[in-house]
Design a protein around this motif. Structure first.
Motif, PDB file in Angstrom:
ATOM      1  N   UNK A   1     -16.307 -13.953  13.328  1.00  0.00           N
ATOM      2  CA  UNK A   1     -17.230 -12.822  13.163  1.00  0.00           C
ATOM      3  C   UNK A   1     -16.476 -11.506  12.985  1.00  0.00           C
ATOM      4  N   UNK A   2     -15.383 -11.332  13.722  1.00  0.00           N
ATOM      5  CA  UNK A   2     -14.599 -10.104  13.601  1.00  0.00           C
ATOM      6  C   UNK A   2     -13.952  -9.992  12.221  1.00  0.00           C
ATOM      7  N   UNK A   3     -13.418 -11.092  11.714  1.00  0.00           N
ATOM      8  CA  UNK A   3     -12.809 -11.068  10.382  1.00  0.00           C
ATOM      9  C   UNK A   3     -13.862 -10.739   9.334  1.00  0.00           C
ATOM     10  N   UNK A   4     -15.029 -11.359   9.418  1.00  0.00           N
ATOM     11  CA  UNK A   4     -16.090 -11.086   8.446  1.00  0.00           C
ATOM     12  C   UNK A   4     -16.593  -9.645   8.558  1.00  0.00           C
ATOM     13  N   UNK A   5     -16.644  -9.126   9.748  1.00  0.00           N
ATOM     14  CA  UNK A   5     -17.140  -7.762   9.953  1.00  0.00           C
ATOM     15  C   UNK A   5     -16.233  -6.732   9.290  1.00  0.00           C
ATOM     16  N   UNK A   6     -14.937  -6.973   9.288  1.00  0.00           N
ATOM     17  CA  UNK A   6     -13.999  -5.973   8.785  1.00  0.00           C
ATOM     18  C   UNK A   6     -13.570  -6.189   7.332  1.00  0.00           C
ATOM     19  N   UNK A   7     -14.274  -7.043   6.613  1.00  0.00           N
ATOM     20  CA  UNK A   7     -13.993  -7.183   5.191  1.00  0.00           C
ATOM     21  C   UNK A   7     -14.483  -5.934   4.460  1.00  0.00           C
ATOM     22  N   UNK A   8     -13.810  -5.526   3.385  1.00  0.00           N
ATOM     23  CA  UNK A   8     -14.253  -4.356   2.629  1.00  0.00           C
ATOM     24  C   UNK A   8     -15.624  -4.571   1.990  1.00  0.00           C
TER      25      UNK A   8
ATOM     26  N   UNK B   1     -19.058 -12.527   1.813  1.00  0.00           N
ATOM     27  CA  UNK B   1     -19.356 -12.511   3.240  1.00  0.00           C
ATOM     28  C   UNK B   1     -20.755 -13.074   3.508  1.00  0.00           C
ATOM     29  N   UNK B   2     -21.731 -12.644   2.727  1.00  0.00           N
ATOM     30  CA  UNK B   2     -23.099 -13.133   2.875  1.00  0.00           C
ATOM     31  C   UNK B   2     -23.179 -14.618   2.571  1.00  0.00           C
ATOM     32  N   UNK B   3     -22.475 -15.055   1.534  1.00  0.00           N
ATOM     33  CA  UNK B   3     -22.489 -16.478   1.176  1.00  0.00           C
ATOM     34  C   UNK B   3     -21.916 -17.327   2.304  1.00  0.00           C
ATOM     35  N   UNK B   4     -20.850 -16.885   2.915  1.00  0.00           N
ATOM     36  CA  UNK B   4     -20.240 -17.635   4.021  1.00  0.00           C
ATOM     37  C   UNK B   4     -21.178 -17.666   5.218  1.00  0.00           C
TER      38      UNK B   4
END
Length: 113
Positions: A26-33, A40-43
């Motif tokens: 969740x942290x990695x996905x949150x900090x994507x540009x 991100x939405x697809x994952x």
């Protein structure tokens, strides 16, 4: 990037702060540009984030990045006709080689950036 993330995670664990795999994902996905919002939405919709492993997420993101950069058209500037005032063939050849080396250097730098 994955190595750096692992170093940070391991350092935090040594300091006593342990994260679950789901929290890390969740942290990695949150900090994507912002330009990664579609991926991100697809994952988030396609996979169960509680069971998704961090290494699988990173692999998915790296493959997406590769596809993204391979689909960008590479614009190259080529010299079709080159004119020169000198009639000496030898100086023309040297200048052509220098121009070719310079263009290869610029192309390499563009690919690196």
């Amino acid at each position: 990037m994955y190595d750096r993330l692992n170093t940070i995670i391991n350092s935090l664990a040594l300091l006593g702060k342990n994260y679950t795999n789901a929290e890390l994902v969740r942290k990695v996905l949150r900090y994507l540009p912002m330009n990664w919002d579609a991926k991100k939405t697809a994952i988030e919709e396609a996979k169960d984030l509680t069971t998704l492993r961090l290494d699988r997420l990173m692999g998915s993101l790296l493959s997406y990045e590769e596809e993204k950069w391979s689909s960008v058209p590479q614009t190259t500037k080529s010299i079709v006709f080159k004119t020169s005032a000198s009639t000496d063939d030898e100086s023309d050849d040297i200048q052509a080689e220098a121009d070719e080396e310079l263009s290869l250097l610029v192309k390499g730098l563009n690919e690196l950036l």
